[in-house]
Design an enzyme around this catalytic site. Structure first.
Site, mmCIF file in Angstrom:
data_model
loop_
_atom_site.group_PDB
_atom_site.id
_atom_site.type_symbol
_atom_site.label_atom_id
_atom_site.label_comp_id
_atom_site.label_asym_id
_atom_site.label_seq_id
_atom_site.Cartn_x
_atom_site.Cartn_y
_atom_site.Cartn_z
ATOM 1 N N HIS A 172 38.677 -10.152 -32.962
ATOM 2 C CA HIS A 172 37.665 -9.164 -32.577
ATOM 3 C C HIS A 172 36.799 -9.549 -31.389
ATOM 4 O O HIS A 172 36.098 -8.695 -30.829
ATOM 5 C CB HIS A 172 36.748 -8.881 -33.777
ATOM 6 C CG HIS A 172 36.367 -7.443 -33.916
ATOM 7 N ND1 HIS A 172 36.144 -6.607 -32.846
ATOM 8 C CD2 HIS A 172 36.157 -6.677 -35.005
ATOM 9 C CE1 HIS A 172 35.810 -5.402 -33.279
ATOM 10 N NE2 HIS A 172 35.831 -5.413 -34.581
ATOM 11 N N SER A 193 29.760 1.333 -37.128
ATOM 12 C CA SER A 193 30.013 1.013 -35.732
ATOM 13 C C SER A 193 30.204 2.283 -34.913
ATOM 14 O O SER A 193 30.836 3.234 -35.346
ATOM 15 C CB SER A 193 31.263 0.142 -35.623
ATOM 16 O OG SER A 193 31.542 -0.172 -34.279
ATOM 17 N N THR A 250 29.758 -1.818 -28.603
ATOM 18 C CA THR A 250 29.382 -0.930 -29.704
ATOM 19 C C THR A 250 27.866 -0.884 -29.855
ATOM 20 O O THR A 250 27.153 -1.757 -29.366
ATOM 21 C CB THR A 250 29.977 -1.403 -31.048
ATOM 22 O OG1 THR A 250 29.475 -2.715 -31.350
ATOM 23 C CG2 THR A 250 31.498 -1.419 -31.009
#
Length: 668
Positions: free
Chosen positions: A381, A495, A506
């Protein structure tokens, strides 16, 4: 604002823009969307707009006004704090607003002006991921699984993996050739999602192209993360990891039973090898009768990052540097599984964490495929978010199912395979470390509970017709479920992409609001009965508020990233934190009990991730035209995923009754 005056040397108003339209129509033969050259088999398409056409002109993420941020922060805090806790935090916030906060805000704005090629939160956000020493499995890596191939005869591990590899390579080559269609959000698709719009945009210089699209109510999105999709990995380093990309590598990494294999998928000129050659190499790996690796080195990627960094250095000292380079630089990883789980909970476990040493979690992109052809993307991520992954996901699903390159009738060319198996050199100390890491991994994954819900009573179109936002209904269901289960309103995270801005990542939507809290008490608590009409009004108020929060977040006007930026600035430049950030209630609002996320696409079957706190839930959800789905994870005994799912079901049932004009039945 959007500073449309930057367009003045190109056109002054929409009338000037219309002058370009006849010219665009006359260029049909000059600007073709697709080339007819033989090399097109290596590409998904050839966009007449360069992939990065809008990138230079994207607006920058705004820094909100400090007073607005603090007001939103307090409004959110009020939902989860006691009156005494809230009063204490109000005092701290008011002090911060006129002292340290004022100074930090000025410095953040000044620093942002000095870094106009990015956003104020980009580097701190990357660093947040890369500096974390937590294992990335469960704590960070999520998964998204594909729908089955609509043609059952193609739902075969060998066929599907070959077709998905080729489609992935086509995506990579299209993106790197700068001919992948740019990501654009079309507010009025009839006006802008057409060839005329694209031709006009192509004639507008890149430094101002965004503003031309804006006049069509079309909003180009940031695509800076895409470069990290392929040949990319996260390297463990002491204190802070490193993202590395090697675009020169031409090989694929395949993992099966903890064993490592590599073979080339591109030739020396960068062309995709013939599908039959790729298929032959995969077939050779699938036919390998080697037992599961008793020394599954990939389990180290699930370790504490500093521990893994030290182990990696030891592996290099033992002569494994070249092997590690081949793994790190591979185009992506394909993990082939020999079993065929059918239960959604078992599939979630397979795709989220798998067995020890079966997934190299550091790879930016891994495809995991069961023997039955069920497939997911598991991704690291730090490098990017769902927007880039979802674009890859959708393109690969469509291309692999509609433009397959191998078929049930395709014969395996056994003599075409060229596979190299990788072996690690280990000493006794590293073998013992491996066994300890396997035990730790197994203990961790066994502590995770998984449960799911597939719900068919009503769907997305029904909710829209009721006048309620589908996402707000799903978030209200989550709030109702937790309130019914625990009689609390807690810190909740959803998110929201800020890809409308240059290098956007985000922002956080905070779905626990005054409106949802009131709705929870009306639906759940014992009190004089309220009418179905009153309950519906409460639901609609939640929807309206959620819509406002979502719009603010998408436009960079939430409060979480702004406060995060101020906090990091204080840490880095002052070496100390203001009371604002040491307040226990600041820690409380960032101790996320309900971590939620949704991605919507007809190509997606299910998605999932682990909770971000030991006493929280990881709630993946989707609402589609065919069903509603929830995929929930938790760490018992402090939480109970099956019970939470029961409460979600009750919430969905109750809201359906209300939308139908009936009063929901009380729980027994």
């Amino acid at each position: 604002m959007l500073k449309l005056h930057r367009l003045k040397y190109c056109f002054r108003n929409k009338n000037r823009l219309r002058i370009l339209q006849p010219l665009a129509s006359s260029l049909d033969e000059t600007f073709q969307c697709y080339s007819s050259s033989a090399a097109d088999k290596d590409f998904l398409h050839r966009s007449i707009l360069a992939t990065d056409h809008f990138q230079a002109s994207l607006p920058r993420l705004p820094i909100p006004e400090l007073e607005d941020t603090l007001k939103k922060y307090l409004e959110c805090q009020q939902q989860i704090l006691t009156d005494d806790e809230y009063d204490q935090t109000v005092d701290i916030v008011n002090k911060f607003k006129v002292t340290e906060g004022l100074d930090l805000q000025k410095r953040l704005i000044a620093k942002d002006k000095q870094n106009k090629d990015t956003s104020y939160v980009t580097k701190p956000w990357f660093d947040m991921y890369l500096k974390s020493r937590l294992p990335i499995v469960l704590n960070y890596n999520p998964f998204i699984s594909f729908q089955d191939d609509p043609r059952p005869e193609y739902q075969n591990q060998l066929l599907r993996s070959t077709n998905m590899i080729v489609s992935s390579l086509k995506f990579m080559k299209t993106m790197r050739a700068n001919i992948l269609e740019p990501d654009i959000y079309h507010l009025n698709p009839a006006k802008s999602d057409n060839m005329r719009f694209r031709k006009i945009m192509r004639m507008i210089p890149s430094p101002v192209a965004f503003y031309g699209a804006y006049m069509y109510k079309a909003f180009p999105l940031d695509m800076s993360q895409y470069k990290n999709l392929f040949n990319s990995t996260r390297i463990p380093r002491p204190g802070k990891d490193e993202l590395v990309v090697n675009k020169e590598a031409r090989h694929l990494l395949v993992m099966r039973n903890g064993n490592f294999y590599v073979f080339d998928v591109l030739d020396a000129s960068g062309n995709i090898l013939e599908p039959g050659v790729i298929m032959a190499s995969l077939h050779q790996i699938m036919q390998d009768q080697s037992p599961p690796n008793s020394e599954p080195v990939a389990v180290f990627t699930a370790e504490d990052r500093d521990v893994w960094a030290s182990y990696r250095e030891k592996l290099i000292s033992l002569g494994n540097e070249e092997t590690l380079k081949l793994i790190d630089s591979s185009v992506f990883a394909l993990c082939l599984e020999d079993d065929k789980p059918t239960d959604p909970n078992a599939i979630t476990r397979k795709f989220l964490h798998g067995e020890a040493g079966r997934i190299w979690f550091d790879k930016s992109l891994s495809l995991i495929m069961t023997a039955a052809g069920n497939t997911c993307v598991n991704f690291e991520h730090a490098w990017g978010d769902g927007v880039a992954v979802l674009r890859y996901f959708n393109e690969v699903f469509e291309d692999s199912t509609k433009k397959s390159v191998v078929h049930p009738s395709t014969s395996v060319q056994t003599d075409a395979a060229s596979v190299r198996r990788l072996e690690f050199k280990l000493d006794q100390e590293m073998k013992e470390n491996l066994q300890q890491s396997v035990k730790k991994f197994n203990s961790t994954i066994q502590s995770l509970d998984v449960h799911h819900l597939e719900y068919y009573k009503y769907t997305k179109s029904y909710v829209k017709k009721s006048g309620m936002s589908p996402d707000s209904l799903m978030q209200l269901a989550i709030q109702l479920a937790y309130y019914r289960q625990c009689k609390q309103t807690v810190a909740t995270y959803e998110s929201c992409s800020t890809a409308a801005f240059k290098h956007g990542r985000t922002e956080t939507i905070r779905p626990a609001t005054t409106e949802t809290k009131r709705a929870c008490t009306l639906f759940v608590d014992d009190h004089p009965a309220v009418s179905a009409e009153e309950l519906k009004k409460a639901m609609m108020a939640c929807s309206k508020k959620h819509g406002s929060l979502t719009r603010n977040a998408a436009m960079g006007k939430g409060f979480d990233r702004h406060l995060f930026g101020l906090k990091i600035l204080a840490e880095e430049e002052d070496g100390r934190l203001p009371e604002m950030f040491t307040d226990p209630n600041y820690q409380k609002i960032n101790h996320i009990i309900l971590s939620t996320s949704t991605v919507s696409s007809p190509a997606i079957l299910i998605g999932g991730f682990a909770p971000v706190t030991p006493n929280g839930y990881g709630v993946g959800y989707s609402i589609e035209d065919s069903r509603i789905g929830f995929n929930v994870t938790s760490y018992p005994p402090s939480t109970n995923a099956p019970d939470f799912i029961e409460c979600v079901t009750k919430a969905l049932d109750d809201m359906y009754e209300v939308l139908e004009g009936r009063h929901p039945a009380k729980s027994k």
